[in-house]
Scaffold this motif. Structure first.
Motif, PDB file in Angstrom:
ATOM      1  N   VAL A 140       0.846  -1.192   0.000  1.00 39.05           N
ATOM      2  CA  VAL A 140       0.000   0.000   0.000  1.00 39.05           C
ATOM      3  C   VAL A 140       0.883   1.244   0.000  1.00 39.05           C
ATOM      4  O   VAL A 140       2.045   1.213   0.421  1.00 39.05           O
ATOM      5  N   ASP A 141       0.316   2.339  -0.492  1.00 41.26           N
ATOM      6  CA  ASP A 141       0.940   3.654  -0.389  1.00 41.26           C
ATOM      7  C   ASP A 141       0.390   4.327   0.858  1.00 41.26           C
ATOM      8  O   ASP A 141      -0.826   4.528   0.994  1.00 41.26           O
ATOM      9  N   CYS A 142       1.257   4.673   1.774  1.00 50.03           N
ATOM     10  CA  CYS A 142       0.800   5.213   3.061  1.00 50.03           C
ATOM     11  C   CYS A 142       1.694   6.375   3.472  1.00 50.03           C
ATOM     12  O   CYS A 142       2.884   6.182   3.770  1.00 50.03           O
ATOM     13  N   GLU A 143       1.148   7.579   3.426  1.00 52.57           N
ATOM     14  CA  GLU A 143       1.821   8.780   3.926  1.00 52.57           C
ATOM     15  C   GLU A 143       3.203   8.979   3.307  1.00 52.57           C
ATOM     16  O   GLU A 143       4.144   9.388   3.974  1.00 52.57           O
ATOM     17  N   ASP A 144       3.335   8.639   2.037  1.00 53.50           N
ATOM     18  CA  ASP A 144       4.587   8.847   1.310  1.00 53.50           C
ATOM     19  C   ASP A 144       5.756   8.125   1.975  1.00 53.50           C
ATOM     20  O   ASP A 144       6.876   8.600   2.009  1.00 53.50           O
ATOM     21  N   ARG A 145       5.484   6.945   2.530  1.00 60.08           N
ATOM     22  CA  ARG A 145       6.523   6.117   3.131  1.00 60.08           C
ATOM     23  C   ARG A 145       6.799   4.917   2.244  1.00 60.08           C
ATOM     24  O   ARG A 145       5.901   4.420   1.550  1.00 60.08           O
ATOM     25  N   ARG A 146       8.036   4.447   2.315  1.00 62.52           N
ATOM     26  CA  ARG A 146       8.422   3.290   1.515  1.00 62.52           C
ATOM     27  C   ARG A 146       8.142   1.997   2.267  1.00 62.52           C
ATOM     28  O   ARG A 146       8.035   1.987   3.485  1.00 62.52           O
ATOM     29  N   TYR A 147       8.040   0.912   1.497  1.00 63.44           N
ATOM     30  CA  TYR A 147       7.984  -0.449   2.015  1.00 63.44           C
ATOM     31  C   TYR A 147       6.832  -0.639   3.005  1.00 63.44           C
ATOM     32  O   TYR A 147       6.997  -1.216   4.066  1.00 63.44           O
ATOM     33  N   CYS A 148       5.653  -0.133   2.659  1.00 66.14           N
ATOM     34  CA  CYS A 148       4.483  -0.302   3.508  1.00 66.14           C
ATOM     35  C   CYS A 148       3.614  -1.428   2.951  1.00 66.14           C
ATOM     36  O   CYS A 148       3.497  -1.591   1.731  1.00 66.14           O
ATOM     37  N   PHE A 149       3.011  -2.195   3.826  1.00 71.14           N
ATOM     38  CA  PHE A 149       2.079  -3.239   3.415  1.00 71.14           C
ATOM     39  C   PHE A 149       0.977  -3.343   4.452  1.00 71.14           C
ATOM     40  O   PHE A 149       1.144  -2.952   5.607  1.00 71.14           O
ATOM     41  N   GLN A 150      -0.161  -3.878   4.004  1.00 74.44           N
ATOM     42  CA  GLN A 150      -1.354  -3.941   4.840  1.00 74.44           C
ATOM     43  C   GLN A 150      -1.875  -5.369   4.872  1.00 74.44           C
ATOM     44  O   GLN A 150      -1.893  -6.063   3.856  1.00 74.44           O
ATOM     45  N   ILE A 151      -2.302  -5.807   6.056  1.00 73.49           N
ATOM     46  CA  ILE A 151      -2.872  -7.141   6.243  1.00 73.49           C
ATOM     47  C   ILE A 151      -4.386  -6.983   6.314  1.00 73.49           C
ATOM     48  O   ILE A 151      -4.909  -6.194   7.101  1.00 73.49           O
ATOM     49  N   THR A 152      -5.099  -7.748   5.463  1.00 72.46           N
ATOM     50  CA  THR A 152      -6.552  -7.686   5.374  1.00 72.46           C
ATOM     51  C   THR A 152      -7.139  -8.967   5.940  1.00 72.46           C
ATOM     52  O   THR A 152      -6.642 -10.061   5.667  1.00 72.46           O
ATOM     53  N   THR A 153      -8.192  -8.838   6.741  1.00 72.73           N
ATOM     54  CA  THR A 153      -8.830  -9.990   7.363  1.00 72.73           C
ATOM     55  C   THR A 153      -9.579 -10.814   6.309  1.00 72.73           C
ATOM     56  O   THR A 153      -9.842 -10.329   5.203  1.00 72.73           O
ATOM     57  N   PRO A 154      -9.956 -12.075   6.626  1.00 68.44           N
ATOM     58  CA  PRO A 154     -10.699 -12.888   5.644  1.00 68.44           C
ATOM     59  C   PRO A 154     -12.028 -12.285   5.230  1.00 68.44           C
ATOM     60  O   PRO A 154     -12.532 -12.591   4.153  1.00 68.44           O
ATOM     61  N   THR A 155     -12.610 -11.424   6.048  1.00 73.33           N
ATOM     62  CA  THR A 155     -13.880 -10.787   5.689  1.00 73.33           C
ATOM     63  C   THR A 155     -13.701  -9.580   4.786  1.00 73.33           C
ATOM     64  O   THR A 155     -14.685  -8.947   4.412  1.00 73.33           O
ATOM     65  N   GLY A 156     -12.445  -9.233   4.450  1.00 74.05           N
ATOM     66  CA  GLY A 156     -12.189  -8.081   3.599  1.00 74.05           C
ATOM     67  C   GLY A 156     -11.968  -6.797   4.350  1.00 74.05           C
ATOM     68  O   GLY A 156     -11.750  -5.745   3.736  1.00 74.05           O
ATOM     69  N   LYS A 157     -12.004  -6.830   5.678  1.00 76.73           N
ATOM     70  CA  LYS A 157     -11.801  -5.619   6.471  1.00 76.73           C
ATOM     71  C   LYS A 157     -10.312  -5.307   6.573  1.00 76.73           C
ATOM     72  O   LYS A 157      -9.494  -6.189   6.817  1.00 76.73           O
ATOM     73  N   ALA A 158      -9.964  -4.043   6.361  1.00 80.16           N
ATOM     74  CA  ALA A 158      -8.560  -3.631   6.438  1.00 80.16           C
ATOM     75  C   ALA A 158      -8.043  -3.797   7.853  1.00 80.16           C
ATOM     76  O   ALA A 158      -8.684  -3.381   8.814  1.00 80.16           O
ATOM     77  N   GLY A 159      -6.879  -4.435   7.967  1.00 79.71           N
ATOM     78  CA  GLY A 159      -6.283  -4.672   9.270  1.00 79.71           C
ATOM     79  C   GLY A 159      -5.221  -3.646   9.603  1.00 79.71           C
ATOM     80  O   GLY A 159      -5.429  -2.436   9.456  1.00 79.71           O
ATOM     81  N   ILE A 160      -4.050  -4.128   9.992  1.00 79.92           N
ATOM     82  CA  ILE A 160      -2.972  -3.236  10.408  1.00 79.92           C
ATOM     83  C   ILE A 160      -2.101  -2.880   9.217  1.00 79.92           C
ATOM     84  O   ILE A 160      -2.009  -3.619   8.233  1.00 79.92           O
ATOM     85  N   THR A 161      -1.449  -1.730   9.307  1.00 81.88           N
ATOM     86  CA  THR A 161      -0.511  -1.266   8.294  1.00 81.88           C
ATOM     87  C   THR A 161       0.879  -1.219   8.906  1.00 81.88           C
ATOM     88  O   THR A 161       1.070  -0.633   9.974  1.00 81.88           O
TER      89      THR A 161
END
Length: 634
Positions: free
Chosen positions: A309-330
């Motif tokens: 993911v692109d997050c606040e102009d930071r490099r090497y960011c990724f996001q974990i999404t739950t099985p229900t499709g809800k966005a988890g932690i970044t």
């Protein structure tokens, strides 16, 4: 003699919470030892002071004894001198030299750790713009210097604490040994009061002191050699992201540990980033703050998905999404190697590979299969003897869709031309160009629905929403069989695995009796739309039930025809989407015959206003059917 616990010098560079926890035990022991040493020194100084007073008293007494003056003075003076040299002096040297050195190194280690944390925070805030390469190099050099300084100070601090475990034994026994010997020498004229057993005891204590001293020297030499070896490492150990172009990435990991930056929301629009130590344990992602004894659960990784993911102009960011499709932690990694290894490890864990008998072999086999997928195969369907209900919508008899018969297996080059480019973004400039040439209606960019779209929704007998993520699309040469969809899935997934593409665009797929529409979940703007009659093939993956694909056959203004395959990943089973599309096809055909439409409405549930409804995952679990009005209000 019991063994001596030591701090491992090899763990100094990683600076994990486990090492910090063990270090705190050594620091607490050093603090307790310092307090005890001060109390012992005060007691010994009182004994030495009392002996000096005894010297002065016996000196005054000896003046009255005349002949015994020299004997008494010499006897007590020697005892006072021996107590000063063998009892008080060793404990003072131990306090001023060893304990003070440990305290000084502790302060230096704390300053180096704080400097390293500040430099890492500055490095993590670096933007991704290429014009800041000079600034990035300076900050990376600053991080390397701070890390090297912390490593050197931690090595010196660990060596001092390890040596203290040996020296404290000698420091506690030498004063008592000196005091005992002084008293024995003092009372040597009354040797009949002491037995030979006392002499053997003192000799054994002396031998033990010499033995410990020898172990200390050997251990000090061993730690000195180990310290030199650890310091003489490559500069890349200290520099984050040292090999950006071609880092050595291990894609077969089933467990991973290291420091990551966790994104926390502090307000409606404000966020903070916290550097914490993360590690995987089974199917769980754990977090352990610095100084904590154990870690806590952050995220259950089973059946989760991870994407860049692109997050606040930071490099090497990724996001974990739950099985229900809800966005988890970044999360944010400190280097490209850590970034890709964390994504691969979470992907492997989410597939529950760790539950197999040999997780390492299963992960290797899975990644080898993805790499081998680059080599064209004759047909994706060779691996499956039974075809799932992926419908051939061109074959229709008696107003019902009949599955395609076993056609002759085509070569992959006949289905998809070699070298066909793959589009990984749902926003296709070529599609916009074709829409303008065809004069078709485009979606309102401001999210305002037009009257025509409202009329279409009201006239549609079928409305079903699915959460999907776009994986890729590519041009195909045939839509005769569903094999073209399997081949497109294979090439899209292989290209993502080879080129390390983890980003996916999430959309809402609206299946109606007229078209398929991809809707932006945030703005509710229709990204693109496909008329249902142009969808000539659709199928779900036989192994991965959440993969769905379909072929769109369009006629160009110049008389040419174009066919494109689209591949998606759904939160639900792909067969449900196939069933919804198939039902929409049946409704289109049934509209031509009123009797067939009435018969279809009897076989499929519909609302009071005459619209067909389907059961989603939640309604299937509850065993109830929600009406469309309640769904729109929710």
């Amino acid at each position: 003699m019991p063994a001596v616990d030591k701090l491992l010098l090899e763990e100094a560079l990683q600076d994990s919470p486990q090492t910090r926890s063990l270090l705190s035990v050594f620091e607490e022991d050093a603090g307790t030892l310092t307090e005890y040493t001060n109390q012992l020194l005060q007691a010994m100084q009182r004994v030495y002071g009392a002996q000096n007073e005894m010297c002065l008293a016996t000196q005054q007494l000896s003046k009255q004894l005349l002949a015994y003056e020299k004997q008494l003075n010499i006897l007590h003076s020697e005892l006072a001198k021996q107590l000063a040299d063998t009892m008080v002096l060793p404990i003072i040297q131990f306090r001023e030299k060893d304990l003070t050195e440990v305290s000084t190194l502790k302060d230096l280690f704390g300053l180096a750790s704080n400097e390293h944390d500040v430099s890492m925070a500055k490095y993590s805030r670096l933007p991704k713009r290429k014009e800041n390469e000079k600034l990035k190099a300076e900050v990376a050099k600053e991080v390397a210097n701070a890390r090297r300084k912390q490593h050197l100070s931690s090595l010196q601090y660990y060596c001092a604490l390890n040596a203290l475990q040996y020296r404290k034994r000698v420091a506690m026994m030498e004063p008592m040994l000196g005091y005992t010997r002084g008293q024995i020498n003092f009372f040597k004229k009354g040797a009949e009061m002491f037995s030979k057993r006392m002499d053997s005891f003192l000799s054994s204590v002396s031998d033990m002191v010499q033995s410990i001293q020898g172990e200390l020297e050997a251990e000090a030499e061993k730690m000195r050699v180990s310290q030199q070896d650890l310091i003489a490492v490559n500069e890349s150990v200290y520099t984050p992201d040292s090999d950006v172009t071609s880092p050595a990435i291990n894609r077969n990991l089933i467990q991973k540990a290291g420091y990551l930056n966790l994104r926390n929301k502090t307000g409606l629009v404000t966020t903070t980033w916290e550097r914490l130590y993360f590690f995987t344990q089974g199917g769980n992602l754990m977090c352990q703050p610095r100084g904590a004894v154990a870690g806590g659960l952050i995220q259950d990784l089973d059946n989760c998905s991870v994407m860049a993911v692109d997050c606040e102009d930071r490099r090497y960011c990724f996001q974990i999404t739950t099985p229900t499709g809800k966005a988890g932690i970044t999360l944010q990694a400190e280097s490209k190697k850590e970034y890709e290894e964390w994504i691969c490890a979470i992907n492997n864990i989410s597939r529950q590979i760790y539950l197999t008998d040999n997780p390492e072999a299963a992960a290797i086999k899975l990644n080898q299969t993805a790499l081998q997928a680059v080599t064209p195969i004759t047909s994706f369907g060779k691996k499956h003897e039974v075809h799932h209900p992926s419908q051939n919508v061109k074959n229709m008899e008696n107003d019902k869709i009949i599955p395609s018969e076993s056609a002759s297996i085509q070569d992959s080059t006949q289905l998809i031309a070699p070298g066909t480019p793959i589009q990984f973004d749902i926003v296709l400039p070529a599609m916009e160009f074709l829409d303008q040439n065809r004069g078709g209606r485009r979606a309102n960019p401001f999210g305002e629905s037009e009257d025509s779209s409202k009329d279409e929704e009201e006239d549609s007998l079928l409305q079903q929403m699915f959460i999907v993520r776009f994986l890729g699309s590519m041009a195909v040469q045939s839509d005769a069989t569903s094999e073209v969809i399997y081949e497109a899935m294979r090439q899209v997934l292989a290209a993502r695995a080879i080129h390390n593409i983890f980003r996916m665009t999430e959309s809402h797929l609206m299946v109606t009796s007229k078209n398929l529409r991809l809707i932006d979940p945030q703005t509710q703007v229709t990204r693109t739309s496909f008329d249902l009659p142009t969808v000539t093939q659709f199928a779900a993956h036989q192994d991965n039930k959440r993969l769905i694909g379909f072929v769109v056959h369009l006629s160009e203004p110049l008389g040419e025809e174009s066919m494109s395959a689209y591949v998606f990943e759904s939160n639900t089973e792909g067969e449900k989407i196939c069933y919804a599309i198939s039902l929409g096809k049946e409704i289109i055909e049934a509209k031509k015959d009123p009797e067939a439409l009435a018969q279809l409405m009897k076989s499929v549930p519909f609302t009071n206003d005459g619209k067909f409804i389907l059961l989603n995952d939640e309604s299937q679990e509850d065993g109830a059917i929600r009406e469309e009005g309640e769904e729109s209000e929710a």
